[in-house]
Design a protein around this motif. Structure first.
Motif, mmCIF file in Angstrom:
data_model
loop_
_atom_site.group_PDB
_atom_site.id
_atom_site.type_symbol
_atom_site.label_atom_id
_atom_site.label_comp_id
_atom_site.label_asym_id
_atom_site.label_seq_id
_atom_site.Cartn_x
_atom_site.Cartn_y
_atom_site.Cartn_z
ATOM 1 N N HIS A 55 75.080 52.705 -10.161
ATOM 2 C CA HIS A 55 74.524 54.054 -10.044
ATOM 3 C C HIS A 55 75.012 54.783 -11.296
ATOM 4 N N SER A 56 74.236 55.733 -11.777
ATOM 5 C CA SER A 56 74.642 56.378 -13.037
ATOM 6 C C SER A 56 76.012 57.052 -12.914
ATOM 7 N N GLU A 105 68.436 57.144 -19.128
ATOM 8 C CA GLU A 105 68.536 58.576 -19.368
ATOM 9 C C GLU A 105 69.970 59.079 -19.164
ATOM 10 N N ALA A 106 70.612 58.555 -18.127
ATOM 11 C CA ALA A 106 72.005 58.949 -17.876
ATOM 12 C C ALA A 106 72.884 58.541 -19.055
ATOM 13 N N ALA A 107 72.614 57.365 -19.615
ATOM 14 C CA ALA A 107 73.414 56.882 -20.742
ATOM 15 C C ALA A 107 73.209 57.771 -21.970
ATOM 16 N N MET A 124 75.392 46.819 -16.446
ATOM 17 C CA MET A 124 74.944 47.729 -15.385
ATOM 18 C C MET A 124 73.791 47.119 -14.599
ATOM 19 N N HIS A 125 73.653 47.594 -13.379
ATOM 20 C CA HIS A 125 72.650 47.052 -12.454
ATOM 21 C C HIS A 125 71.621 48.121 -12.103
ATOM 22 N N THR A 126 70.439 47.662 -11.770
ATOM 23 C CA THR A 126 69.360 48.589 -11.401
ATOM 24 C C THR A 126 68.748 48.132 -10.079
ATOM 25 N N THR A 127 67.709 48.836 -9.647
ATOM 26 C CA THR A 127 67.036 48.472 -8.392
ATOM 27 C C THR A 127 66.369 47.092 -8.479
ATOM 28 N N SER A 178 66.671 53.199 -11.238
ATOM 29 C CA SER A 178 65.743 52.445 -12.078
ATOM 30 C C SER A 178 66.332 52.264 -13.482
ATOM 31 N N ILE A 179 65.694 51.390 -14.246
ATOM 32 C CA ILE A 179 66.117 51.170 -15.633
ATOM 33 C C ILE A 179 66.079 52.482 -16.400
#
Ligand code: DGT
Ligand code: CA
Ligand code: ZN
Length: 574
Positions: A535-536, A361-363, A345-348, A355-356
């Motif tokens: 994106h989550s 949190e979504a995970a 997964m990718h973040t900003t 964000s990380i």
């Protein structure tokens, strides 16, 4: 005019404006309107008839200028603005934009300089070497254009599963509510979860088929009825998708669903088995030799009559599933519930949108026990990839997120490192050595020769830090083929080096595909089913990856992110 036809008009306007050289923002409104009309669940004609221009303004992406144009189109069937535009820019040119990697500027230039109006003329000009001397062109770009034209010829007209399934699910929910509907399910390639689908097949169980069919063809998003009989109908929706609906009496629902789910080859195999038992199997029933019928209300009964256990739709491709079922040797297929986490997964920090901590949190909310943060490496353009220095900084933020999440979620620090064209990786070994997990992926120069591009994967797998090969072929559904890999060599190296291969669950990828996934697990290669979320919300793609794995006969023990995180950690260290 249907929604789709209106959408096509606005897409054409946008294309022609771009070819004429208008700045992008002037074309955006038309593109937006086009997309919005394609996705609209209601018939624009009805909206317009009920409330005129004012009601049209309620459609997302439709402002005053567009509403007036829809009004004109629906009233006159024509658009003066477009007719004028066509005098400047021949409408045929829009067709040239379908060629991969060919933009409007070049199309405009080929027209002005060489009078090129069609794909055939462009092909001729390229073959005669007439393009290479134009500004911004060269021999290489000429070859690229020829390759692009060739790939158009291979275009399938099929749609990616991910573009059809959500629409079909909504449709099914509506059908369930039609009067008299007792049961309804998707069938065909959609139910088998093929990566691309030709059309939507639907089966309904009801006592009065004709009433259901009449209600179905009258649904508001039906643009055209292509066929309407007593038990079957075929329609085109406003978004251009087509569906066939079969309605059978509930006591015949099992044979009907089994028949329409296919595949054709799987069904042929079952019919042969039926004949051996003196039965003839159709979508209606088993017909006995004495002329009486044996009805099946469920698919399970159909298979049971043939002496078979239930076979999951994803397996029904006549790839040995019937033989395996006879022997009681069907695999226990991996499910979404088996998946313990997402390892790509990718973040900003690179090109992700969250964000990380937001991703973590979504995970956790999904019940995951582990994630890997795997942003891009530096050389890939436009994605703000991570240098070794920025990786160090990112580590600090990972530490913070770990503290916040505590024991509830294991956060691995990783990278999606690019495989460079020269077979090296895009980050030095020292940087990779510090990470918990390393995915190596192919993004650039994917049209190298088979030997060259295969060598890049082999080199990556032989790097001791690389754990997973991400989306191995880099295909893009429905029409961009993957790299021309030597799969024998790739799989052999994966087995030898103990590198896992990814089934990228993004429905535009589904890469590894089902066939290679099956070969991989037969060779003992481990797989990872990852969403590559930017994106989550993208974590929802998981089910597409799992379906692809199931089509490849994959079981939970083959999938490293279906393991207990402890076992995953041990595997990563070994
Ligand atoms: P698609 O739509 O191209 O993605 O592929 P399918 O598999 O959905 O095929 P489609 O839509 O032509 O037909 C739907 C199902 O109907 C197919 O999966 C099995 C069944 N079917 C169609 N034609 C035949 C046939 O000639 N024989 C048999 N046994 N079944 C058929
Ligand atoms: Ca179909
Ligand atoms: Zn990625």
């Amino acid at each position: 005019m249907t929604n789709k036809e209106l959408a096509d008009v606005f897409a054409l306007v946008a294309d022609l404006l771009e070819i004429r050289g208008e700045v992008i923002y002037k074309t955006l409104a038309y593109r937006k309107a086009s997309e919005s009309l394609t996705g609209l669940g209601r018939d624009v004609n009805d909206i317009w008839k009920q409330g005129g221009i004012k009601a049209l303004l309620e459609i997302p992406g439709v402002g005053k200028a567009i509403a007036e144009k829809i009004d004109e189109l629906l009233a006159t069937g024509q658009l003066q603005f477009l007719e004028k535009l066509k005098q400047d820019v021949p409408a045929e040119l829009a067709e040239l934009l379908q060629i991969p990697d060919l933009g409007p500027k070049k199309v405009g230039m080929f027209y002005k300089e060489l009078g090129v109006l069609s794909i055939a003329q462009l092909k001729e000009a390229a073959e005669a070497g007439k393009l290479r001397d134009l500004p911004g062109m060269g021999e290489k770009s000429e070859i690229k254009i020829l390759a692009g034209i060739e790939s158009l010829g291979r275009r399938s007209g099929r749609l990616p599963l991910g573009s059809v399934l959500p629409f079909a699910e909504e449709l099914l929910a509506v059908i369930h509510k039609l009067p008299g509907v007792k049961a309804a399910e998707m069938a065909g390639s959609l139910r088998r979860m093929r990566a691309t689908v030709g059309d939507i097949d639907l089966i309904v169980g009801a006592e009065q088929p004709e009433a259901v069919i009449a209600a179905f063809v009258a649904l508001p998003n039906v643009a055209r009825v292509l066929g309407q009989g007593t038990v079957k109908s075929s329609v085109e929706f406003h978004n251009g998708m087509r569906a066939q609906l079969w309605v059978h009496r509930p006591e015949r629902y099992g044979t009907a669903l089994q028949y329409a789910t296919g595949s054709k080859d799987h069904n042929v195999r079952l019919r042969e088995m039926a004949l051996d038992k003196g039965l003839s199997l159709s979508d209606q029933a088993f017909l006995k030799e004495d002329g009486s019928e044996l009805l099946c209300a469920t698919e399970e009964e159909v298979y049971a009559v043939l002496g078979l256990p239930y076979i999951s739709p994803e397996l029904r491709e006549d790839r040995g599933e019937v033989q395996a079922a006879l022997k009681g040797a069907l695999p226990k297929l991996v499910t979404t519930e088996d998946i313990q986490g997402d390892l790509h997964m990718h973040t900003t920090w690179s090109d992700g949108q969250m964000s990380i901590l937001q991703m973590a949190e979504a995970a956790r909310q999904r019940g995951y026990k582990v994630i890997a943060i795997t942003d891009h490496s530096p050389s890939l353009g436009l994605v703000n990839g991570l240098t070794p220095e920025r990786l160090q900084e990112q580590r600090k933020e990972i530490e913070k997120a770990r503290k916040k999440m505590g024991d509830s979620l294991l956060i691995l620090h990783g990278i999606e490192v690019d495989m460079r064209a020269d077979t090296t990786l895009d980050l030095p070994d020292e940087a990779l050595a510090e990470l918990d997990i390393v995915i190596a992926s192919l993004h650039i120069s994917m049209r190298q020769s088979r030997a060259q591009v295969t060598d890049r994967l082999l080199a990556a797998m032989h790097n001791p830090h690389v754990d997973i090969i991400g989306h191995p072929s880099n295909r893009n559904l429905p029409d961009r083929e993957g790299a021309d890999l030597d799969w024998d060599a790739v799989l052999k190296a994966a087995a030898e080096t103990g590198t896992a291969l990814e089934i990228n669950a993004n429905p535009r990828r589904l890469d590894l595909d089902d066939v290679q996934a099956r070969r991989a697990v037969e060779m003992g290669i481990k797989l990872a089913i990852n969403t590559d979320a930017h994106h989550s919300d993208h974590m929802d793609f998981l089910s597409y990856g799992v379906a692809t794995a199931r089509r490849g006969w994959v079981t939970a023990k083959d999938v490293i992110n279906a393991w207990d995180p402890k076992d995953l950690l041990a595997w990563l260290k070994s």
